[in-house]
Design a protein around this motif. Sequence first.
Motif, mmCIF file in Angstrom:
data_model
loop_
_atom_site.group_PDB
_atom_site.id
_atom_site.type_symbol
_atom_site.label_atom_id
_atom_site.label_comp_id
_atom_site.label_asym_id
_atom_site.label_seq_id
_atom_site.Cartn_x
_atom_site.Cartn_y
_atom_site.Cartn_z
ATOM 1 N N VAL A 78 0.837 -1.210 0.000
ATOM 2 C CA VAL A 78 0.000 0.000 0.000
ATOM 3 C C VAL A 78 0.867 1.253 0.000
ATOM 4 O O VAL A 78 0.528 2.260 -0.635
ATOM 5 N N SER A 79 1.994 1.207 0.692
ATOM 6 C CA SER A 79 2.901 2.360 0.741
ATOM 7 C C SER A 79 3.391 2.716 -0.661
ATOM 8 O O SER A 79 3.375 3.890 -1.069
ATOM 9 N N TRP A 80 3.847 1.689 -1.379
ATOM 10 C CA TRP A 80 4.336 1.927 -2.753
ATOM 11 C C TRP A 80 3.203 2.452 -3.646
ATOM 12 O O TRP A 80 3.393 3.418 -4.398
ATOM 13 N N ASN A 81 2.054 1.825 -3.549
ATOM 14 C CA ASN A 81 0.921 2.258 -4.378
ATOM 15 C C ASN A 81 0.466 3.680 -4.037
ATOM 16 O O ASN A 81 0.100 4.462 -4.916
ATOM 17 N N PHE A 100 7.705 2.562 -9.911
ATOM 18 C CA PHE A 100 7.103 1.315 -10.389
ATOM 19 C C PHE A 100 8.183 0.292 -10.726
ATOM 20 O O PHE A 100 8.072 -0.893 -10.413
ATOM 21 N N ASP A 101 9.253 0.761 -11.371
ATOM 22 C CA ASP A 101 10.365 -0.113 -11.751
ATOM 23 C C ASP A 101 11.071 -0.714 -10.537
ATOM 24 O O ASP A 101 11.570 -1.838 -10.585
ATOM 25 N N ARG A 102 11.119 0.063 -9.443
ATOM 26 C CA ARG A 102 11.857 -0.351 -8.251
ATOM 27 C C ARG A 102 11.042 -1.234 -7.315
ATOM 28 O O ARG A 102 11.581 -1.802 -6.374
ATOM 29 N N PHE A 109 -3.603 -3.494 -8.583
ATOM 30 C CA PHE A 109 -3.805 -2.060 -8.398
ATOM 31 C C PHE A 109 -2.593 -1.272 -8.900
ATOM 32 O O PHE A 109 -2.730 -0.201 -9.482
ATOM 33 N N THR A 110 -1.395 -1.814 -8.691
ATOM 34 C CA THR A 110 -0.164 -1.159 -9.159
ATOM 35 C C THR A 110 -0.164 -1.036 -10.680
ATOM 36 O O THR A 110 0.117 0.037 -11.229
ATOM 37 N N TRP A 111 -0.456 -2.142 -11.338
ATOM 38 C CA TRP A 111 -0.504 -2.121 -12.804
ATOM 39 C C TRP A 111 -1.566 -1.140 -13.307
ATOM 40 O O TRP A 111 -1.336 -0.374 -14.251
#
Length: 732
Positions: A78-81, A100-102, A109-111
């Motif tokens: 969730v943090s990354w998103n 996104f790459d990292r 949801f990310t995609w």
Amino acid sequence: MKSRLKSIAENGSLVFQQNNKITQSGKSGRIEEAIKVFNQMSLRNTVTYNSMISAYARNGRISDARDLFGRMPSRNLVSWNTMIAGYLHNDKFDEAFQLFDRMPHKDLFTWTLMITCYTRNGHLEKARNLFNLLPDKKNPACWNALISGYAKHRRLQEARELFDEMPVKDMISWNSMLAGYTQNGEMRLGMKFFGEMTYKDVYSWNLLVDGFIEVGDFDSAWYFFQRIPNPNVVSWVTMLSGFARNGQILEARRLFDRMPDKNVVAWNAMIAAYVQNYQVDEAVRLFKEMLERNAVSWTTVINGYVRVGKLEEAQKLLDSMPYKNVGAQTAMVAGYVQNEMMDEACQIFNQIDPRDVVCWNTMIGGYVSCGKMNEASNLFKQMVQKDIVTWNTMIAGYAQVGQMKRAIKMFEEMKERNLISWNSLISGFTQNGWNVDALRCFVLMRKDGKKPDQSTFASGLASCANIAALQVGKQLHQIVVKIGYAIDLFVSNALITMYAKCGRISSAKRVFSEIFCIDVISWNSLIAGYAFNGYGKEAIELFKDLEAEEVVPDRVTFVGILSACCHAGLIEEGLNLFECMTQKYCIEPLAEHYACMVDLLGRAGRLEEAFQVVRKMNIKTNAGIWGALLRACLIQKNVELARLAAERLYALEPNNTTNYVLLSNMNAEAGRWDEVERVRVSMKESGAEKQPGCSWIEVKNQGLILSVTTDEHIVKETKVAEVEQKQQSWLS
């Protein structure tokens, strides 16, 4: 053990409440309140950090969000998103993709976020490539994101093909496709698709109603609104806003009063409706009745006061706000800017923290509109995150004050340019007399893949008119017809002027006759064209036609018709028209009208009357008036009066050699050689230099600009059709 569990539960409950408060404060624009809660928390979990990152991002403080993300003790998916969504919200597409790459792990949801990121930025091919890399395409979420992207950019055929390929369609899929049709004004296709839908929810109905409102079909909008099975607040607000946009404020209020449930959005919509229709007192009355207000409520009423010029009331309302909000403060800045009260605007601007891009652009735009480019430039340099509006504002500002080299430099430094960027530069060239550069820029713009609009053509045609580039003007006319702007009034008026100034008055008249809805500018353009080409009687007949059509002439109309009388020697007609202007239409004469009258009387040999007109004027004289009198004296060989006119001109235009030459020639004809010598000495002492002549000729349908310096006889030429082959760039 029980007390420990109780303590943990209480702490957990407190953290939950504090996290929720951070989230709500961030959503409501109360970022300082969210920061205060975060800093006071003794216990923080991952949710706390995620909530604070979201709050920062929602309020434009994306660098603070990124800093906090970097300091998190631990991160979850969730943090990354949340951080990627924050970048997306602030249009930081490159940073979002780098994150996104990292990412160590990605979920659906990310995609979906990244596909949405690309589609919002117009990179549909990149979005499609990312979609093709999806490990699992069974879930409709990413399909829906791509369909929405295609629809948003009017690629409806591709959106429909993707929709038809979907293995599983959900309600969002159907509504995304329907939104593609309705939001692009394709209501016939939208209605057909709506009929094909096996299941419709309230959002589907709302899309249809909103689509009809957008295309101005309010009857159909009302028809479908009444047939919504279970309308929600959005349904009511959509129809209410539609009535307001159509000026039907009473119908909007009746609808508001009928609403079964009113939330803050409904109240804000009704307040906005009153503001849009300049009924600010009603808006304020409704605002005072509200039990719950948010930042939009305050900002709308402040903006309402600004719209009607009640800045003091707007300021009082801003001061009474229980919290600071950048939107409300920016509305106040805009009010001061519109009234050229830049010190007051600056005072509010300095209080705003943090400032979003709209706030910066409003302040920069204010300085630009006042011609204060140094102040605008200083703010521009301080601004960390600039958008394309910022750059375009600066280009237009430099062009407005005649600093075209700086405008060009700004244009060159832009990473991304849109049509407005090109139009700002082209119109700047035209307004500052760089007509060939305007035409070169038009060529380069098309090579850059930008499609010209009405403003582009108007500027290009104005440049052709200024240098009598008939062949280039004809080519532009052909493009106008091909693209479909021939019916545009703005472009048609520019075509009239272009043909008239190129001596093709019959073509100008033909364009005029083909205009579907003629405005006063159209009449003015053709009247000025007749004047320019010496058709005085035709200009007067056209003026009579104008009156017969019950069009009210303006100051420009009378400048054109009086000029036509001057050129054609129609003395009595000109005098009668001047009286008509002042008596019948109650138009206060400007310097241009007086200059025409002086010229008219002077040509008729009535110099004393012309001089009396100048003496009795109730406005300040300018060079045009004294120049008209000087030319009249030259025709009538009145040396004494000419000397008086010339002396006034020397004071107004000390570097204009024409005035010196006219007086010198007149004295020479009268044999007054001492006066000739005195004028030449005065010219030398003033530092006036004879300006190089400039002529436009056309050879084999190719435009050439010939700049000839009188003393050195140097000829320079530039082929407009071959500008890209020119050794020295037009930007140099």
